[in-house]
Scaffold this motif. Sequence first.
Motif, PDB file in Angstrom:
ATOM      1  N   ARG A 192      -4.020   6.646  -2.222  1.00 18.31           N
ATOM      2  CA  ARG A 192      -4.063   7.131  -0.954  1.00 18.31           C
ATOM      3  C   ARG A 192      -4.901   8.466  -0.701  1.00 18.31           C
ATOM      4  N   HIS A 213       0.795  -1.223  -0.101  1.00 12.16           N
ATOM      5  CA  HIS A 213       0.155  -0.052   0.063  1.00 12.16           C
ATOM      6  C   HIS A 213       0.945   1.221   0.027  1.00 12.16           C
ATOM      7  N   GLY A 268     -10.476   1.467   1.191  1.00 15.70           N
ATOM      8  CA  GLY A 268      -9.255   2.097   1.726  1.00 15.70           C
ATOM      9  C   GLY A 268      -8.140   1.664   1.827  1.00 15.70           C
ATOM     10  N   ILE A 269      -7.740   0.921   0.709  1.00 16.61           N
ATOM     11  CA  ILE A 269      -6.527   0.416   0.589  1.00 16.61           C
ATOM     12  C   ILE A 269      -5.970   0.462  -0.768  1.00 16.61           C
TER      13      ILE A 269
END
Lengths: 317, 282
Positions: free
Chosen positions: B225, B138, B221-222
């Motif tokens: 960003r 990530h 949410g991954i």
Amino acid sequence: MTNYILRRLFFAVPTLLGVAVLAFVLIHIAPGGPVAALVGDRGTPAQIAQVTHSLGLDKPLHEQFFAWIGALAHGDLGFSYVRQSPVAALIAERLPATLLLMGFALLISIAIAIPLGVVQAARQRTRFDRIASLAVFIAWSMPTFWFGTLLIALFAVTLGWSPVGGLQTIDTTAFDWPSRLAHLVLPAATLAIVSIAGWSRYVRGSMIEQLREDYARTAVAKGLGPSTVLFKHVLRNALIPFITLLGSSLPGLFGGAVITESIFAYPGMGQLFWQAALDRDYATLLGMTVITGVLVILGNLLADLAYGIVDPRVRYE
Amino acid sequence: MSDDEAATRPRLPVTTIAWTGLAWIGLAIVACALAPWALHLSATATDVANAYASPSLAHWLGTDGLGRDELARLLVGGRITLSVGAIAAAVAMLIGTAYGAIAGYYGGIADAILMRLVDVFLSVPTLFLLLFLAAMFHGSLIALMLVIGATSWLGPARLVRGEVLSLKERLFVEAARSVGASDARIIFRHVVPNAGGTIITTTTFMVATAMLSETALSFLGIGVRAPMPSWGNLLSSAQSDLFAGAWWLIVPPGLAILATVCAFNFLGDWLREGRDTGVAGT
């Protein structure tokens, strides 16, 4: 028949082994290697030392692999230090809720996709067929998380007909069926949208193909009514390949459950997987990947066997 | 016979829809690339006094919870989502084409092993692998593109393999071999270019799939960003604005994803049909 079952089982073994190898490789490429994978990024030095020692990580790679496979065969899926619980226990706690959700979604998909495909095939090239085809195409391209959000906005927030999310209303501690079902409708509809689109397309094509077969023409020629031909003759044959489709849609359903369960705060496997990914809880991610792989392979195996039973043309030798 | 063949296809005005799709894709690319600059829009300027403003002449699509212009965020987010879709699809096609071509060309044991490996990957939900790898890497946009590409080459590999299985029996392969061409040269200079139709069609579908993957990951949410907008990120933050009644934050990004994914799928469908009947896309 026994021969056929044994052959199928035999072919499933290398795939199962492959899933185990894949998981093993994933552990070793996870940042920090297997120790961090098992302890998590937040492990204390003491925990790290303990895990390194107890796992024998100084041993050669192949010995580590066999030790891991051995533990796996005994149902030991590892320990999540992030969640302070054995991974197998975490999964056992959440699997039933996900299977219930997936089962409900399957029912919705079948109840809509098959009749839709049949009617489209019976009325092919009409205005209905064209509009339905376009709708199916749009549903196929639908981002499921957006569809879920829209359902919440419409049915839960604006109309207030449905709960926003969760498993059941909080103040009931016992298993409350009406409440459970009310909480299932929107997530199951969200999970079903893609399979409804794919399957109705498939049933339509399969029906049209069967309608062109000689037996269908014979049935029409001897004066049977259209609905008898359609449902008693053609549909039965058109649904045989559908069994395989059901089996191969399992991975997609598990994947879809991640999105659906996280939108609706539904405490199942998918939500656990998502939270574990956010926490970098690799032990939990790995255990769930292995279990899901096993379930998918078993599902495909069952579909293959069912196909062999339903279609007598499949030879067992 | 041609009547029967026509019957298996939905009688959509296929060409019109495909052209609409192509026009939409062109419009989306031009608008996302140029409009924020041409309209002097800022995707990052906050104006808290103006938070949750509904659509108006000043803000065509309203503003979000921090008073940022939603249209600007939609257009800038489109740049991210479209580029992730295109590059991830290219990565998936590169891996899938090479893998499928090698499996199909060599056949036998090599093919059996390679395709068994594909079965293994297919037993694990793609989204699981995607989340697993995205959790590991990530952060950067490049990593996200590579991760999406690396998890979506299975379909292309199978399709290309199937195509190569029949192509390798053709005379031009025999001819190339007889003048002493190496296997690598035969595969990548003779066989793969002849599978071009399948590859182009599949690429179109892969862009749609990769865009959905990016938006799903960002939504969870991954993916991309947070301060950087993407269509998935916009929907992700809009979900918490649900109770503010800000429909303008939920409907436009969703429609943008749906329309663009649909457009790529329509285009792919048209190319495939054209190839089947030998009219277009060959």
